[in-house]
Design a protein around this motif. Structure first.
Motif, PDB file in Angstrom:
ATOM      1  N   SER A  76       1.128  -1.194  -0.287  1.00  0.00           N
ATOM      2  CA  SER A  76      -0.352  -0.278   0.231  1.00  0.00           C
ATOM      3  C   SER A  76       1.140   1.139  -0.013  1.00  0.00           C
ATOM      4  N   PRO A  77       0.198   2.667  -0.626  1.00  0.00           N
ATOM      5  CA  PRO A  77       1.100   3.976  -0.306  1.00  0.00           C
ATOM      6  C   PRO A  77       1.919   3.991   1.775  1.00  0.00           C
ATOM      7  N   PHE A  78       1.069   3.320   2.205  1.00  0.00           N
ATOM      8  CA  PHE A  78       1.788   3.034   3.599  1.00  0.00           C
ATOM      9  C   PHE A  78       2.509   2.455   3.801  1.00  0.00           C
ATOM     10  N   LYS A  79       3.077   2.031   3.373  1.00  0.00           N
ATOM     11  CA  LYS A  79       4.262   0.775   3.470  1.00  0.00           C
ATOM     12  C   LYS A  79       4.139  -0.090   4.345  1.00  0.00           C
ATOM     13  N   GLY A  80       3.259  -0.804   5.201  1.00  0.00           N
ATOM     14  CA  GLY A  80       3.479  -1.055   6.004  1.00  0.00           C
ATOM     15  C   GLY A  80       3.854  -0.199   7.799  1.00  0.00           C
ATOM     16  N   GLN A  81       3.380   0.376   7.738  1.00  0.00           N
ATOM     17  CA  GLN A  81       3.010   1.111   8.541  1.00  0.00           C
ATOM     18  C   GLN A  81       1.763   1.156   9.853  1.00  0.00           C
ATOM     19  N   SER A  82       1.696   1.480  10.699  1.00  0.00           N
ATOM     20  CA  SER A  82       0.436   1.141  11.529  1.00  0.00           C
ATOM     21  C   SER A  82      -0.620   2.203  11.679  1.00  0.00           C
ATOM     22  N   VAL A  83      -1.912   1.623  11.456  1.00  0.00           N
ATOM     23  CA  VAL A  83      -2.944   2.923  11.846  1.00  0.00           C
ATOM     24  C   VAL A  83      -2.937   3.991  12.807  1.00  0.00           C
ATOM     25  N   GLY A  84      -1.911   3.713  13.901  1.00  0.00           N
ATOM     26  CA  GLY A  84      -2.162   4.329  14.882  1.00  0.00           C
ATOM     27  C   GLY A  84      -1.241   5.841  14.258  1.00  0.00           C
ATOM     28  N   HIS A  85      -0.024   5.301  13.619  1.00  0.00           N
ATOM     29  CA  HIS A  85       0.910   6.380  13.165  1.00  0.00           C
ATOM     30  C   HIS A  85       0.477   7.265  11.543  1.00  0.00           C
ATOM     31  N   GLN A  92      -1.525  15.972  12.959  1.00  0.00           N
ATOM     32  CA  GLN A  92      -0.217  17.200  12.822  1.00  0.00           C
ATOM     33  C   GLN A  92      -0.526  17.652  11.467  1.00  0.00           C
ATOM     34  N   GLY A  93      -0.757  17.409  10.441  1.00  0.00           N
ATOM     35  CA  GLY A  93      -1.024  18.641   9.408  1.00  0.00           C
ATOM     36  C   GLY A  93      -0.786  18.013   8.266  1.00  0.00           C
ATOM     37  N   ARG A  94      -0.850  16.616   7.851  1.00  0.00           N
ATOM     38  CA  ARG A  94       0.198  16.373   6.334  1.00  0.00           C
ATOM     39  C   ARG A  94      -1.454  15.822   5.989  1.00  0.00           C
ATOM     40  N   GLY A  95      -2.048  16.687   5.055  1.00  0.00           N
ATOM     41  CA  GLY A  95      -3.395  15.816   4.837  1.00  0.00           C
ATOM     42  C   GLY A  95      -2.905  14.850   3.833  1.00  0.00           C
ATOM     43  N   HIS A  96      -1.980  14.588   2.277  1.00  0.00           N
ATOM     44  CA  HIS A  96      -1.960  14.104   2.090  1.00  0.00           C
ATOM     45  C   HIS A  96      -1.805  12.384   1.962  1.00  0.00           C
ATOM     46  N   TYR A  97      -1.831  12.536   3.509  1.00  0.00           N
ATOM     47  CA  TYR A  97      -2.334  10.747   3.823  1.00  0.00           C
ATOM     48  C   TYR A  97      -3.899  10.577   4.270  1.00  0.00           C
ATOM     49  N   LEU A  98      -4.651  11.945   4.507  1.00  0.00           N
ATOM     50  CA  LEU A  98      -5.819  11.523   4.491  1.00  0.00           C
ATOM     51  C   LEU A  98      -6.078  11.936   2.451  1.00  0.00           C
ATOM     52  N   LEU A  99      -5.514  12.009   2.365  1.00  0.00           N
ATOM     53  CA  LEU A  99      -6.026  11.844   0.472  1.00  0.00           C
ATOM     54  C   LEU A  99      -5.975  10.678   0.097  1.00  0.00           C
ATOM     55  N   LEU A 100      -5.239  10.030   0.366  1.00  0.00           N
ATOM     56  CA  LEU A 100      -4.612   8.445   0.536  1.00  0.00           C
ATOM     57  C   LEU A 100      -5.265   7.612   0.516  1.00  0.00           C
ATOM     58  N   LEU A 101      -6.089   7.924   2.136  1.00  0.00           N
ATOM     59  CA  LEU A 101      -7.133   6.533   2.659  1.00  0.00           C
ATOM     60  C   LEU A 101      -8.279   6.634   1.800  1.00  0.00           C
ATOM     61  N   ILE A 117     -15.058  -1.887   2.629  1.00  0.00           N
ATOM     62  CA  ILE A 117     -13.747  -2.869   2.413  1.00  0.00           C
ATOM     63  C   ILE A 117     -12.620  -2.881   2.773  1.00  0.00           C
ATOM     64  N   ASN A 118     -12.313  -1.578   3.194  1.00  0.00           N
ATOM     65  CA  ASN A 118     -11.327  -1.038   3.692  1.00  0.00           C
ATOM     66  C   ASN A 118     -11.203  -0.360   5.620  1.00  0.00           C
ATOM     67  N   ASN A 119     -11.000  -1.675   5.806  1.00  0.00           N
ATOM     68  CA  ASN A 119     -11.469  -1.437   7.118  1.00  0.00           C
ATOM     69  C   ASN A 119     -10.273  -0.412   8.199  1.00  0.00           C
ATOM     70  N   ARG A 120      -9.169  -0.661   7.677  1.00  0.00           N
ATOM     71  CA  ARG A 120      -8.211  -0.208   8.611  1.00  0.00           C
ATOM     72  C   ARG A 120      -8.396   1.825   7.736  1.00  0.00           C
ATOM     73  N   SER A 121      -8.786   1.731   7.186  1.00  0.00           N
ATOM     74  CA  SER A 121      -9.067   2.943   6.177  1.00  0.00           C
ATOM     75  C   SER A 121     -10.397   3.884   7.523  1.00  0.00           C
ATOM     76  N   LEU A 122     -11.719   2.821   7.807  1.00  0.00           N
ATOM     77  CA  LEU A 122     -12.632   3.354   8.792  1.00  0.00           C
ATOM     78  C   LEU A 122     -11.859   3.396   9.684  1.00  0.00           C
ATOM     79  N   TRP A 123     -10.731   2.779  10.147  1.00  0.00           N
ATOM     80  CA  TRP A 123     -10.527   2.848  11.540  1.00  0.00           C
ATOM     81  C   TRP A 123     -10.099   4.443  12.185  1.00  0.00           C
ATOM     82  N   VAL A 124      -9.401   5.104  10.655  1.00  0.00           N
ATOM     83  CA  VAL A 124      -8.736   6.528  11.091  1.00  0.00           C
ATOM     84  C   VAL A 124     -10.034   6.771  10.524  1.00  0.00           C
TER      85      VAL A 124
END
Length: 208
Positions: A76-85, A92-101, A117-124
């Motif tokens: 994925s574009p997040f390359k194995g990072q945790s949902v909390g990170h 912290q203002g990095r809006g492009h991560y929200l756009l990727l979700l 279908i995207n459960n981790r995205s829904l968690w965030v």
């Protein structure tokens, strides 16, 4: 001579019958495999068959799975990072991560309920919603969801998270709960043990 010829013919016919039955069984097995493969491809196609674009309140979307891993896929574009990170970076203002979700975020409508279908995205999204930062999300409504993915046991109201959630700002909530090791099936531990044995063998073999 006639008796010997008759015997040979009988043996030949029985041999041909057994061969034809074997061919029939093998072709049937092949057809069964191709049929199951077709079903799998069809179910996957349903998850990508977009019907329309919708905008939904986050509180109305439910989880499709009973549990999930805390880390995104390495592909994925997040390359194995945790949902909390990922949550931390958005806060912290990095809006492009929200756009990727939000990119290619998919839902399906079943029995009057919206499932993701995207459960981790829904968690965030739900973490952001509890803080009042996000109330609605745009989503692609797809035809259906794979049967093996639809594993929720509480109508999607809560999901169990395996592994460390990570980050600093993740809050406990009614929609999720940390999963315990005892919840994993014994087959999972057997598989992990087998993988560790294979890795150990390869390491020993290379060392020698």
């Amino acid at each position: 001579m006639f008796c010997c010829t008759t015997t040979i013919i009988i043996v030949f016919v029985s041999l041909m019958c057994s061969l034809s039955s074997d061919v029939f069984c093998s072709s049937r097995l092949t057809n069964d495999k191709s049929y199951s493969l077709d079903l799998l491809l069809l179910s996957r196609n349903l998850e990508h068959r977009v019907k329309r674009t919708v905008v939904l309140p986050i509180k109305t979307i439910r989880f499709s799975q009973d549990s999930m891993n805390s880390k995104f896929s390495p592909q994925s574009p997040f390359k194995g990072q945790s949902v909390g990170h990922i949550l931390d970076k958005i806060l912290q203002g990095r809006g492009h991560y929200l756009l990727l979700l939000l990119q290619k975020y998919r839902v399906t409508h079943r029995n009057g309920v919206w499932y993701t279908i995207n459960n981790r995205s829904l968690w965030v999204f739900k973490q952001l919603a509890t803080r009042g930062y996000l109330k609605y999300v745009p989503a692609l409504q797809v035809a259906d969801i794979r049967k093996n993915r639809m594993t929720t046991k509480n109508a999607g109201k809560r999901i169990y998270v395996f592994g460390k959630v990570g980050g600093k700002f993740a809050k406990p909530g009614k929609f999720w709960k940390k999963a315990h090791r005892s919840m994993l099936k014994p087959s999972y531990f057997r598989k992990c043990h087998l993988i560790s044995l294979v890795c150990k063998f390869r390491y020993t073999h290379v060392s020698l």
